[in-house]
Design an enzyme around this catalytic site. Structure first.
Site, PDB file in Angstrom:
ATOM      1  N   TYR A   1     -14.992   4.310   7.324  1.00 52.79           N
ATOM      2  CA  TYR A   1     -15.610   3.036   6.935  1.00 52.79           C
ATOM      3  C   TYR A   1     -17.097   2.904   7.284  1.00 52.79           C
ATOM      4  O   TYR A   1     -17.523   1.913   7.867  1.00 52.79           O
ATOM      5  CB  TYR A   1     -14.797   1.872   7.508  1.00 52.79           C
ATOM      6  CG  TYR A   1     -13.463   1.767   6.821  1.00 52.79           C
ATOM      7  CD1 TYR A   1     -13.313   1.002   5.671  1.00 52.79           C
ATOM      8  CD2 TYR A   1     -12.359   2.483   7.284  1.00 52.79           C
ATOM      9  CE1 TYR A   1     -12.099   0.937   5.006  1.00 52.79           C
ATOM     10  CE2 TYR A   1     -11.136   2.432   6.616  1.00 52.79           C
ATOM     11  CZ  TYR A   1     -11.022   1.653   5.484  1.00 52.79           C
ATOM     12  OH  TYR A   1      -9.831   1.593   4.821  1.00 52.79           O
TER      13      TYR A   1
ATOM     14  N   HIS B   1      -7.723   0.065  -4.494  1.00 53.96           N
ATOM     15  CA  HIS B   1      -8.504   0.846  -3.521  1.00 53.96           C
ATOM     16  C   HIS B   1      -9.006   2.062  -4.278  1.00 53.96           C
ATOM     17  O   HIS B   1      -8.199   2.866  -4.738  1.00 53.96           O
ATOM     18  CB  HIS B   1      -7.599   1.371  -2.405  1.00 53.96           C
ATOM     19  CG  HIS B   1      -7.296   0.396  -1.329  1.00 53.96           C
ATOM     20  ND1 HIS B   1      -6.592   0.753  -0.195  1.00 53.96           N
ATOM     21  CD2 HIS B   1      -7.603  -0.907  -1.179  1.00 53.96           C
ATOM     22  CE1 HIS B   1      -6.473  -0.304   0.594  1.00 53.96           C
ATOM     23  NE2 HIS B   1      -7.065  -1.322   0.022  1.00 53.96           N
TER      24      HIS B   1
ATOM     25  N   CYS C   1      -3.810   2.549  -4.547  1.00 46.70           N
ATOM     26  CA  CYS C   1      -4.787   3.311  -3.769  1.00 46.70           C
ATOM     27  C   CYS C   1      -4.903   4.683  -4.401  1.00 46.70           C
ATOM     28  O   CYS C   1      -3.992   5.509  -4.278  1.00 46.70           O
ATOM     29  CB  CYS C   1      -4.339   3.393  -2.309  1.00 46.70           C
ATOM     30  SG  CYS C   1      -5.455   4.382  -1.298  1.00 46.70           S
TER      31      CYS C   1
ATOM     32  N   HIS D   1       0.845  -1.205   0.000  1.00 52.38           N
ATOM     33  CA  HIS D   1       0.000   0.000   0.000  1.00 52.38           C
ATOM     34  C   HIS D   1       0.880   1.255   0.000  1.00 52.38           C
ATOM     35  O   HIS D   1       1.877   1.299   0.710  1.00 52.38           O
ATOM     36  CB  HIS D   1      -0.873  -0.028   1.266  1.00 52.38           C
ATOM     37  CG  HIS D   1      -1.960   1.009   1.284  1.00 52.38           C
ATOM     38  ND1 HIS D   1      -1.731   2.342   1.531  1.00 52.38           N
ATOM     39  CD2 HIS D   1      -3.292   0.898   1.060  1.00 52.38           C
ATOM     40  CE1 HIS D   1      -2.880   3.000   1.482  1.00 52.38           C
ATOM     41  NE2 HIS D   1      -3.845   2.153   1.188  1.00 52.38           N
TER      42      HIS D   1
ATOM     43  N   ASP E   1     -12.708   2.342  -1.063  1.00 55.17           N
ATOM     44  CA  ASP E   1     -11.845   2.633   0.095  1.00 55.17           C
ATOM     45  C   ASP E   1     -12.675   3.438   1.091  1.00 55.17           C
ATOM     46  O   ASP E   1     -13.812   3.067   1.380  1.00 55.17           O
ATOM     47  CB  ASP E   1     -10.595   3.348  -0.417  1.00 55.17           C
ATOM     48  CG  ASP E   1      -9.468   3.358   0.596  1.00 55.17           C
ATOM     49  OD1 ASP E   1      -9.524   2.594   1.562  1.00 55.17           O
ATOM     50  OD2 ASP E   1      -8.521   4.143   0.421  1.00 55.17           O
ATOM     51  N   HIS E   2     -12.172   4.525   1.578  1.00 51.61           N
ATOM     52  CA  HIS E   2     -12.955   5.296   2.546  1.00 51.61           C
ATOM     53  C   HIS E   2     -14.222   5.810   1.885  1.00 51.61           C
ATOM     54  O   HIS E   2     -14.210   6.150   0.711  1.00 51.61           O
ATOM     55  CB  HIS E   2     -12.161   6.498   3.046  1.00 51.61           C
ATOM     56  CG  HIS E   2     -10.795   6.128   3.502  1.00 51.61           C
ATOM     57  ND1 HIS E   2      -9.776   7.023   3.641  1.00 51.61           N
ATOM     58  CD2 HIS E   2     -10.284   4.927   3.849  1.00 51.61           C
ATOM     59  CE1 HIS E   2      -8.694   6.407   4.055  1.00 51.61           C
ATOM     60  NE2 HIS E   2      -8.968   5.123   4.186  1.00 51.61           N
TER      61      HIS E   2
HETATM   62  C1  DNO Z   1      -6.897   3.240   5.781  1.00 43.08           C
HETATM   63  C2  DNO Z   1      -6.222   2.211   4.995  1.00 43.08           C
HETATM   64  C3  DNO Z   1      -4.870   1.853   5.554  1.00 43.08           C
HETATM   65  C4  DNO Z   1      -4.426   0.558   4.935  1.00 43.08           C
HETATM   66  C5  DNO Z   1      -3.085   0.124   5.377  1.00 43.08           C
HETATM   67  C6  DNO Z   1      -2.628  -1.052   4.554  1.00 43.08           C
HETATM   68  O1  DNO Z   1      -8.049   3.318   5.740  1.00 43.08           O
HETATM   69  O2  DNO Z   1      -6.175   2.503   3.657  1.00 43.08           O
HETATM   70  O3  DNO Z   1      -4.957   1.731   6.922  1.00 43.08           O
HETATM   71  O4  DNO Z   1      -5.305  -0.448   5.310  1.00 43.08           O
HETATM   72  O5  DNO Z   1      -2.184   1.133   5.248  1.00 43.08           O
HETATM   73  O6  DNO Z   1      -1.587  -1.655   5.217  1.00 43.08           O
END
Ligand code: DNO
Length: 394
Positions: free
Chosen positions: A369, A299, A272, A234, A352-353
């Site tokens: 989330y 992501h 991401c 990531h 993702d978020h």
């Molecule tokens: C946050 C995420 C990060 C991700 C980690 C992967 O929401 O995108 O916490 O899970 O960095 O290791």
């Protein structure tokens, strides 16, 4: 097809597996959050979690994350044992056919934000990062030794003015928001512990840090490969240095350097869009094109950013990231893999978020989330995908 996935934090997550089934996701992204970083994930625990997920008709597709212990990142202390444990965890996951493992190599802390409740025009709430506020927190609240050397004079001045005007409650909120970015299995970090953690990287520099990552990859990638596991590193969130710490994966050059360190499909990336997209110097469609063959996990989210290290998360199809162009590149990559990789099942993608919208405002979720905000994003991702695939096939 992409593998439509949903991050679930395990049985403590306020979003239930039965709810996830109705979002359109077929696969779960999760981790054994209770296992401390550096320890081995045991086969029984992996199996129990997998069965729990399957009992709702879903599959466990991706692990996010098997956390990398700080000692591995610094190559200090018991890092050798911890790398062995990491390899064993990968073996145990591979044997349970959980084929994608996301991880990050961010020093000391995971993501960073200065506000988790930034209000959009439509009344939704998402997170944001303000460089001046971050400087104010770093210098005046965390009081990191030498912090003021990390910022230009105009930021120092503005940060001081901001702090002077801030109420005690607002200061606490800012500091708490920062502390939430520290990963861990329910550990709570004191300021002293945070400062020690940061101090542990003193003198390492970017070169030393990247070299530690490469050494780690040389050990884990062959294990992942022989177990049929695809690793997905990531990127840094945000993709620029903070707190005087080194960074590993912030731009195209970093990503190319890392994937070429060990030549294997297993040595891949999590693309991401929100993390890379927070820097105005990253050209994401180009990055996706150049990195496609090694993107093992997607992501998807969007941000509005400027060229002074400020950004805010926003609605999926409305920000500075060209989500369409990235999806199209990855769909072409997917079509290519179908033909070229035996046993290929699809690239996992997850919203993702998400912003807090509708009834999300009445509930408490892990930051970023919520149920409805992410459900909307997943629907947009799936719609976009279906549209692109249709156009490509006619
Ligand atoms: C946050 C995420 C990060 C991700 C980690 C992967 O929401 O995108 O916490 O899970 O960095 O290791």
């Amino acid at each position: 097809m992409f593998i439509h996935s949903w991050r679930w934090f395990g049985p403590d997550d306020p979003v239930t597996l039965d709810q996830i089934v109705q979002t359109g996701a077929t696969h779960i992204v999760t981790a054994l959050h209770r296992v401390p970083a550096g320890e081995t994930w045991l086969p029984e625990e992996i199996r129990t979690r997998k069965e729990l997920i399957q009992s709702s008709g879903l599959q466990w597709g991706v692990v996010e994350s098997v956390p990398v212990h700080e000692e591995i990142k610094k190559r200090s202390g018991h890092y050798r044992d911890r790398i062995e444990n990491y390899k064993q965890s990968l073996k145990n996951l591979g044997r349970e056919k959980i084929g994608t493992v996301c991880y990050n190599f961010m020093p000391a802390l995971d993501w960073s934000r200065t506000n988790l409740k930034n209000r959009g025009r439509d009344g939704s709430e998402a997170s944001s990062f303000d460089f001046t506020l971050f400087a104010a927190m770093d210098i005046h609240l965390l009081k990191r030794p030498g912090a003021s050397e990390s910022y230009p004079p105009e930021i120092l001045e503005k940060a001081e003015a901001l702090i002077r005007e801030m109420t005690a409650a607002r200061r606490k909120e800012l500091l708490d928001t920062f502390l939430l970015g520290f990963p861990g299995s329910g550990e709570t970090f004191s300021l002293k512990a945070v400062l020690e953690r940061i101090e542990g990287y003193a003198g390492l520099g970017r070169d030393g840090y990247i070299s530690n990552l490469k050494e780690f990859l040389k050990e884990i990638v062959p294990v992942a490969e022989s177990e049929g596991v695809l690793l997905a590193l990531h990127p840094d969130d945000p993709p620029f240095p903070l707190l005087g710490l080194p960074r590993a994966v912030s731009n195209l050059r970093d990503a190319l350097e890392i994937i070429s360190a060990v030549d294997s499909h297993s040595n891949g990336l999590t693309f991401c869009t929100g993390s890379f997209g927070a820097s105005s110097t990253n050209d994401l469609p180009r990055m996706a094109r150049e990195l496609a063959g090694r993107i093992n996990f997607l992501h998807i989210r969007n941000v509005i950013r400027d060229d002074r290290f400020n950004f805010q998360e926003c609605n999926l199809l409305e920000g500075d990231v060209d989500v369409y162009a990235i999806m199209k590149t990855m769909i072409l990559e997917d079509l290519h893999r179908v033909k070229s990789r035996p046993g290929y099942e699809g690239i996992p993608v997850r919203p993702d978020h998400g912003a807090r919208i509708l009834d999300d405002h009445n509930k408490i979720y892990y930051p970023g989330y919520p149920l409805y905000g992410r459900m909307k994003n997943l629907a947009e991702i799936r719609g976009l995908e279906a549209g692109i695939r249709n156009c490509l096939s006619h």
